[in-house]
Structures are given as C-alpha cells and as structure tokens.
Design an enzyme around this catalytic site. Sequence first.
Site, short mmCIF file in Angstrom:
data_model
loop_
_atom_site.label_atom_id
_atom_site.label_comp_id
_atom_site.label_asym_id
_atom_site.label_seq_id
_atom_site.Cartn_x
_atom_site.Cartn_y
_atom_site.Cartn_z
N ARG A 175 0.83 -1.21 0.00
CA ARG A 175 0.00 0.00 0.00
C ARG A 175 0.87 1.27 0.00
O ARG A 175 0.54 2.26 0.65
CB ARG A 175 -0.97 0.01 1.18
N SER A 248 -11.29 1.12 3.16
CA SER A 248 -10.48 0.71 4.31
C SER A 248 -9.64 1.90 4.78
O SER A 248 -8.84 2.42 4.02
CB SER A 248 -9.57 -0.46 3.93
N GLU A 344 -4.67 4.69 5.68
CA GLU A 344 -4.43 4.58 4.23
C GLU A 344 -4.65 5.91 3.51
O GLU A 344 -3.88 6.27 2.64
CB GLU A 344 -5.33 3.50 3.62
#
Length: 348
Positions: A175, A248, A344
């Site tokens: 990520r 998320s 994130e």
Amino acid sequence: MSNPSAINPAPSALIPITQDLSRLNTLGLASQAQAFVSLDDVAQLPALSALAREAESLLVLGGGSNVVLPERVPGLVAKVALKGVRLLESRPDAWIIEAAGGESWHGFVETCVNNGWDGLENLALIPGTVGAGPVQNIGAYGVEFEERFHSLTAWDVPAASLVEMSAADCRFSYRDSAFKHDAPGRWIIVSVRFALPRPWQPVLGYPDLQRHAALAKGAPTARGIFDAVCEIRRAKLPDPAVTGNAGSFFKNPIVAANVRDGLAERFPGLVSYAQPDGRYKLAAGWLIDQCGWKGQALGAAGVHDRQALVLVNRGGATAADIMGLAHAIQAAVQARYGVNLEPEPVVV
C-alpha cells in the site's frame, strides 16, 4: 526512468475557479477549493505546471476516494479527468493494456473483463481512478496492483516534462509507492499500462472467494470472479453514494514473526497471514473489532457496523471528526496489542 519528448501541442488554457469539493470526495466532507482546475487533455499539462509554479501548493485529485479534505483547501487543486482505454499489444504471454489516469478504476476493470483481458477481476469495485492505483499500490482478494503493472507515463509538474516509469521507479511496497514520498503535487499520472498474463489463471486463495457458492460450481471464469467480488464487497462495505466513506481507513499492519507469535499466545483468535519475507500481516479490522469499535461513533464520525476497517461520515462530519475517531481507534489498538495502525488515506 526515462524522459520522452515533451508534449508538442500548444498549451491549452486552464482557468482556476472556486469549487465545492463535497461531491468530489467519497467521505462527503464539506470542503472548498480556492483554485480548482480539471485536467481533461494532455495538452493542458504545460499550463498546469505554469499555474503550479505560482501556487503555494498543488493537490492532485482523482476519484477523491483516498483523501481526508479540510474545509478549505489552499493552493491549487487539479482533478485528473483524462480518459481512454486501449489494447497496446497482444503477446503470447500477456495482454498489454493502457488506461488514462482519470478513468474510473472499476469501470476499467469491467472493460477488461468484457473484452476478455482477464487478470484484474479480483480488484473489482475498488473506488477511485486508474491514476490513483499506483500511488496507493492497491490490492484486494489475493491480487496486488504491482503484480499486473507494466509501466506508466507521468507528468513531472516542476520540470514540466513527461516521464516513463517502470515498477522499480515506482518503488512499490505494501500500500505504498514513490508517489507517496516524493514532494506533494510533483506527479500527475497520465496513463498506466498493465501486463495481464496469458494463459489466464484464476486467483481464488482468498477465503471469501473459496466460500462463494457460484465459484464452487465448475471451472471459475474471470466474469464469475468479478461478479463474486462485487457481491462480496457490496455486502461488506457501504456505498459512498449513500454513506460517506473512504474504504479501508487503516492498513493491515505487518509485524515480525516473534511479535505475531507473542500476540497469538495472548490472543488465540488473532487473525494473521504469513508473508513471503517471514513477517506476518495482521488483520486491522479484527484488531479494531476486538477493541469494541465496530458500529461505534464519536459525534458525526463512526465505524461501519459490518466492517470495522471503514470509517463513515454519519452526516456533517469534518476532517477533524474523522481524524479524531481515527486517533481514538489507534490509541485503543496500541494500548491493547502494542500495534500501530497507519491510515491509508492522504490527510490534506
């Protein structure tokens, strides 16, 4: 990293305007840009660089699905609206597909499935644009973006030039990518190319896919996996058009094997996944759920009642509300498990 010839057409004008961004971010946060432009054509890139040189900052906005915006965004905001999908090459070992940075990611995945360019179906229904994919190095249901990545073309805003970038140039990790660490506003991702392997092989290692009834009937197809992923995601995750959210909100933390083993002894139900390098990925949603946050709220910001990884705007939430809730969750997980949860989304 290579530097192709500069764009030849005469620069097209870009006139900044004041713009309400509340419908341009999936959290639905009330936000206003003081200077906003929409990048619809590569011929506008030189003009964008000229504007950026005069602005105090540049925020590049794609689908708005991975940002937490303040009530007023200073500097220049540029929305990438470049469009186009094409087959570049049909090789015996791969389809080489190119998509413009402003294309809807989910729309692009569906286009690939419809054309028989299989390999991205596990990444269906991820919000955002194609250009945001390499920034976040997205992944879901057993497939990672970098596994299907070939190369990309980006505009270096300060240098006012096009640059071709390989996977090594992008410095992908979980990520994460070079784009998250370079100076904010340096890059506009113009187009991304994918190598979709042939012959196609289904990726069904994710438990939800293994349990899906439709995929258990005979040989699975890319369309079948695409439909199953969409069904699973819709059952678990709220629709941003109905309930503001950024998907998320936290990364799944990756820890050393001894840390995971120590946690597993203390918490027998710990959900973790072995990584190729010997470390373990912990399920952030499980950690948050075990701390009692699923379905809870702090004012206008809340935790989704079906997926603890998703923070939602319950109506009228601000960036401060969302981040206040995020910090409370981080503190609870750190206190109980000694694990740091990293957000994130980009917090502007």
